[in-house]
Write an enzyme that holds these catalytic residues in place. Sequence first.
Site, mmCIF file in Angstrom:
data_model
loop_
_atom_site.group_PDB
_atom_site.id
_atom_site.type_symbol
_atom_site.label_atom_id
_atom_site.label_comp_id
_atom_site.label_asym_id
_atom_site.label_seq_id
_atom_site.Cartn_x
_atom_site.Cartn_y
_atom_site.Cartn_z
ATOM 1 N N LYS A 81 -6.261 9.243 14.611
ATOM 2 C CA LYS A 81 -5.645 10.089 13.588
ATOM 3 C C LYS A 81 -5.657 11.567 14.005
ATOM 4 O O LYS A 81 -4.734 12.326 13.684
ATOM 5 C CB LYS A 81 -6.356 9.896 12.247
ATOM 6 C CG LYS A 81 -6.157 8.492 11.656
ATOM 7 C CD LYS A 81 -4.690 8.200 11.374
ATOM 8 C CE LYS A 81 -4.465 6.908 10.634
ATOM 9 N NZ LYS A 81 -3.051 6.623 10.384
ATOM 10 N N LYS B 170 -16.413 0.135 13.600
ATOM 11 C CA LYS B 170 -17.681 -0.251 14.246
ATOM 12 C C LYS B 170 -18.351 1.024 14.724
ATOM 13 O O LYS B 170 -17.670 1.967 15.144
ATOM 14 C CB LYS B 170 -17.417 -1.102 15.508
ATOM 15 C CG LYS B 170 -17.250 -2.588 15.276
ATOM 16 C CD LYS B 170 -18.590 -3.284 15.107
ATOM 17 C CE LYS B 170 -18.338 -4.717 14.674
ATOM 18 N NZ LYS B 170 -19.442 -5.312 13.966
ATOM 19 N N LEU B 171 -19.682 1.048 14.680
ATOM 20 C CA LEU B 171 -20.370 2.165 15.331
ATOM 21 C C LEU B 171 -20.004 2.135 16.811
ATOM 22 O O LEU B 171 -19.826 1.048 17.377
ATOM 23 C CB LEU B 171 -21.884 2.016 15.166
ATOM 24 C CG LEU B 171 -22.415 2.147 13.731
ATOM 25 C CD1 LEU B 171 -23.920 1.904 13.701
ATOM 26 C CD2 LEU B 171 -22.081 3.517 13.147
ATOM 27 N N LEU B 172 -19.939 3.293 17.445
ATOM 28 C CA LEU B 172 -19.494 3.330 18.846
ATOM 29 C C LEU B 172 -20.408 2.476 19.734
ATOM 30 O O LEU B 172 -19.948 1.857 20.690
ATOM 31 C CB LEU B 172 -19.441 4.780 19.348
ATOM 32 C CG LEU B 172 -18.902 4.969 20.761
ATOM 33 C CD1 LEU B 172 -17.506 4.362 20.925
ATOM 34 C CD2 LEU B 172 -18.880 6.440 21.147
ATOM 35 N N GLY C 8 0.797 -1.233 0.000
ATOM 36 C CA GLY C 8 0.000 0.000 0.000
ATOM 37 C C GLY C 8 0.827 1.279 0.000
ATOM 38 O O GLY C 8 1.865 1.396 -0.669
ATOM 39 N N ALA D 94 2.514 2.888 9.370
ATOM 40 C CA ALA D 94 1.710 1.709 9.752
ATOM 41 C C ALA D 94 0.428 2.182 10.430
ATOM 42 O O ALA D 94 0.454 3.055 11.299
ATOM 43 C CB ALA D 94 2.513 0.820 10.701
ATOM 44 N N TYR E 282 -10.657 5.041 14.943
ATOM 45 C CA TYR E 282 -9.686 5.450 13.913
ATOM 46 C C TYR E 282 -9.552 6.980 13.885
ATOM 47 O O TYR E 282 -8.429 7.519 13.876
ATOM 48 C CB TYR E 282 -10.164 4.917 12.569
ATOM 49 C CG TYR E 282 -9.239 5.186 11.405
ATOM 50 C CD1 TYR E 282 -8.050 4.468 11.254
ATOM 51 C CD2 TYR E 282 -9.572 6.126 10.431
ATOM 52 C CE1 TYR E 282 -7.214 4.701 10.167
ATOM 53 C CE2 TYR E 282 -8.744 6.358 9.343
ATOM 54 C CZ TYR E 282 -7.562 5.646 9.215
ATOM 55 O OH TYR E 282 -6.744 5.875 8.144
ATOM 56 N N ASP F 220 6.852 -5.515 15.193
ATOM 57 C CA ASP F 220 5.537 -4.968 15.538
ATOM 58 C C ASP F 220 5.809 -3.636 16.234
ATOM 59 O O ASP F 220 6.469 -3.608 17.290
ATOM 60 C CB ASP F 220 4.808 -5.948 16.473
ATOM 61 C CG ASP F 220 3.406 -5.472 16.812
ATOM 62 O OD1 ASP F 220 3.175 -4.236 16.814
ATOM 63 O OD2 ASP F 220 2.543 -6.315 17.073
ATOM 64 N N THR G 174 -6.429 2.214 -3.026
ATOM 65 C CA THR G 174 -5.624 1.127 -2.452
ATOM 66 C C THR G 174 -6.491 -0.126 -2.351
ATOM 67 O O THR G 174 -7.683 -0.092 -2.661
ATOM 68 C CB THR G 174 -5.153 1.477 -1.021
ATOM 69 O OG1 THR G 174 -6.313 1.709 -0.217
ATOM 70 C CG2 THR G 174 -4.256 2.688 -0.991
HETATM 71 P P1 NAI Z 1 -2.535 -1.017 4.511
HETATM 72 O O1 NAI Z 1 -3.445 -1.734 5.460
HETATM 73 O O2 NAI Z 1 -2.556 -1.413 3.076
HETATM 74 O O3 NAI Z 1 -1.026 -1.141 5.030
HETATM 75 C C1 NAI Z 1 -0.679 -0.911 6.379
HETATM 76 C C2 NAI Z 1 0.580 -1.679 6.693
HETATM 77 O O4 NAI Z 1 0.876 -1.462 8.083
HETATM 78 C C3 NAI Z 1 0.419 -3.197 6.490
HETATM 79 O O5 NAI Z 1 1.492 -3.718 5.733
HETATM 80 C C4 NAI Z 1 0.418 -3.729 7.914
HETATM 81 O O6 NAI Z 1 0.947 -5.051 8.034
HETATM 82 C C5 NAI Z 1 1.275 -2.692 8.640
HETATM 83 N N1 NAI Z 1 1.042 -2.723 10.079
HETATM 84 C C6 NAI Z 1 -0.141 -2.767 10.723
HETATM 85 N N2 NAI Z 1 0.044 -2.883 12.046
HETATM 86 C C7 NAI Z 1 1.392 -2.887 12.247
HETATM 87 C C8 NAI Z 1 2.198 -2.992 13.406
HETATM 88 N N3 NAI Z 1 1.664 -3.116 14.633
HETATM 89 N N4 NAI Z 1 3.548 -2.978 13.266
HETATM 90 C C9 NAI Z 1 4.103 -2.875 12.025
HETATM 91 N N5 NAI Z 1 3.373 -2.775 10.884
HETATM 92 C C10 NAI Z 1 2.025 -2.792 11.002
HETATM 93 O O7 NAI Z 1 -2.839 0.540 4.703
HETATM 94 P P2 NAI Z 1 -2.718 1.758 3.658
HETATM 95 O O8 NAI Z 1 -4.019 1.947 3.004
HETATM 96 O O9 NAI Z 1 -1.505 1.617 2.829
HETATM 97 O O10 NAI Z 1 -2.537 2.978 4.679
HETATM 98 C C11 NAI Z 1 -1.269 3.424 5.152
HETATM 99 C C12 NAI Z 1 -1.488 4.562 6.146
HETATM 100 O O11 NAI Z 1 -2.233 5.597 5.516
HETATM 101 C C13 NAI Z 1 -2.273 4.154 7.386
HETATM 102 O O12 NAI Z 1 -1.751 4.836 8.511
HETATM 103 C C14 NAI Z 1 -3.676 4.618 7.067
HETATM 104 O O13 NAI Z 1 -4.411 4.845 8.231
HETATM 105 C C15 NAI Z 1 -3.395 5.887 6.300
HETATM 106 N N6 NAI Z 1 -4.493 6.304 5.412
HETATM 107 C C16 NAI Z 1 -4.884 5.535 4.341
HETATM 108 C C17 NAI Z 1 -5.908 5.964 3.490
HETATM 109 C C18 NAI Z 1 -6.343 5.185 2.290
HETATM 110 O O14 NAI Z 1 -7.206 5.667 1.532
HETATM 111 N N7 NAI Z 1 -5.823 3.995 2.039
HETATM 112 C C19 NAI Z 1 -6.616 7.228 3.759
HETATM 113 C C20 NAI Z 1 -6.151 7.934 4.908
HETATM 114 C C21 NAI Z 1 -5.116 7.481 5.690
#
Ligand code: NAI
Length: 446
Positions: free
Chosen positions: A356, A294-296, A217, A288, A352, A260, A387
């Site tokens: 954020k 979930k709804l609260l 991602g 990461a 979430y 982690d 994504t």
């Molecule tokens: P994704 O779910 O595709 O990738 C997240 C990565 O973080 C995964 O590889 C996962 O294994 C890793 N990860 C999760 N928990 C972890 C931990 N405890 N230790 C180490 N690695 C861990 O997510 P995506 O879509 O690429 O999002 C990346 C960031 O951007 C996130 O912080 C997300 O909240 C933020 N974001 C994404 C949006 C979107 O449209 N995709 C919109 C707004 C924010």
Amino acid sequence: MGDKYLNLVNSGITKDLAKRLGLPRPAHLRRYHPGAPLVTGPVLVVGKGAGADAAASTLLDWNLDVRRHSGPKEKLGAIVLALDAIEHPDDLAAPVLETGAALKGLQPGGRVISISRPATAGDPTAVAAARQGVDGLLRSIAHELRGGATGNGILLTDGVDAAATSVTGALRFFLSGRSAYVDGQFLLVGSGKGSVPTDWERPLAGQVAVVTGAARGIGAAIARTLRRDGADVVVVDVPAAGDHLADVANEIGGTALQLDITADDAGQRILDHALGRYGRLDIVIHNAGITRDKLLANMDESKWNSVLAVNVAAQLRINEQLMSSGGFNKSPRIVSLASTSGIAGNRGQTNYAASKAAVIGMVRATAPLLANQDGTINAVAPGFIETEMTARMPLATREVARRLNSLQQGGRPADVAETVAFLAGSSAGGISGQVLRVCGQNLVGA
Ligand code: NAI
């Protein structure tokens, strides 16, 4: 993950049909690639005073074709609207109307960039009114632009010169295809020191960066972009994502650290790995993140706690360990991924959105702690990004969410990555404690 509609409305018979039916017509965005020209045509600098002169001289240094007055029917790559000297709302009319007259000549993928000063409580009332007026003005221009053109603003804190390095850095970022999906946003430039990279194509050369959540991602895109810009990159992800993480590391010639980030000693392990392999650590990207929607009313403790633990508590702990270590103290850069959900809130995302928004609070409060070592910390808040996560949304919901912004399309992981890379660079040294949205001027929380 592709946007088929975007391709349809930009080709052949379906292009004409969409026009006749008055359907949204998102344009192909002008994105950066190494060697791409900074802008696609002459740059018109509008306005009088230090900001206009400094911008014109910077643009000339970059060998751009600079105009101080626009000719009739002139095609322009960008318009820089310098309003840093305004003292009364009446001062807006002349430069703004001159900009309006030039807008018809703005090429697809063009840019409008304002340079002004933020209104503060201590300003004389008319000055504050004029300065705040720029906020509504610029955001409205951004809504009106078409053809993938964008409008963004640079705000100079009092005492900051329009020729300051970080003003130059912000100007270059907003002009270039790196900011393709950043629209209707302002960047506040403070007094922090920055430096101009020796090579704008490899601004991170010699730097060592760590990217968390980089197995896929947005994180993988950030790792690729930082590498392209010259950095050595350590990619971090949970052991369960180890194979994908190794693929990313191999692709970019970096190293993988299975970790982690919620581990108590995560900061120390990141530092040990970077110092052990590369002898330094300059940049940390907290990407990461997880969702457990979930709804609260239906939220349980585990869904709440896990999201807060990964998305913000881990970052707080890692930052503390890095900052107290002495190994991360020469102009360090931290960039954290926030979200427009953390700004506007979102149904089903109390956990979430809280995490954020907490990142945004953390960034603001950490900025002064890094200032005395010329360090910066900023947040990037993506809107709708194409994504795997958004590809799983129901078709109708996805189609609506994707069009609800001025550019009428979702962004790409690379768009987020370009913004992160800019904030991680030396030319952004005066930008700290900020949140920059990468959302195409999403109507949500605008
Ligand atoms: P994704 O779910 O595709 O990738 C997240 C990565 O973080 C995964 O590889 C996962 O294994 C890793 N990860 C999760 N928990 C972890 C931990 N405890 N230790 C180490 N690695 C861990 O997510 P995506 O879509 O690429 O999002 C990346 C960031 O951007 C996130 O912080 C997300 O909240 C933020 N974001 C994404 C949006 C979107 O449209 N995709 C919109 C707004 C924010």
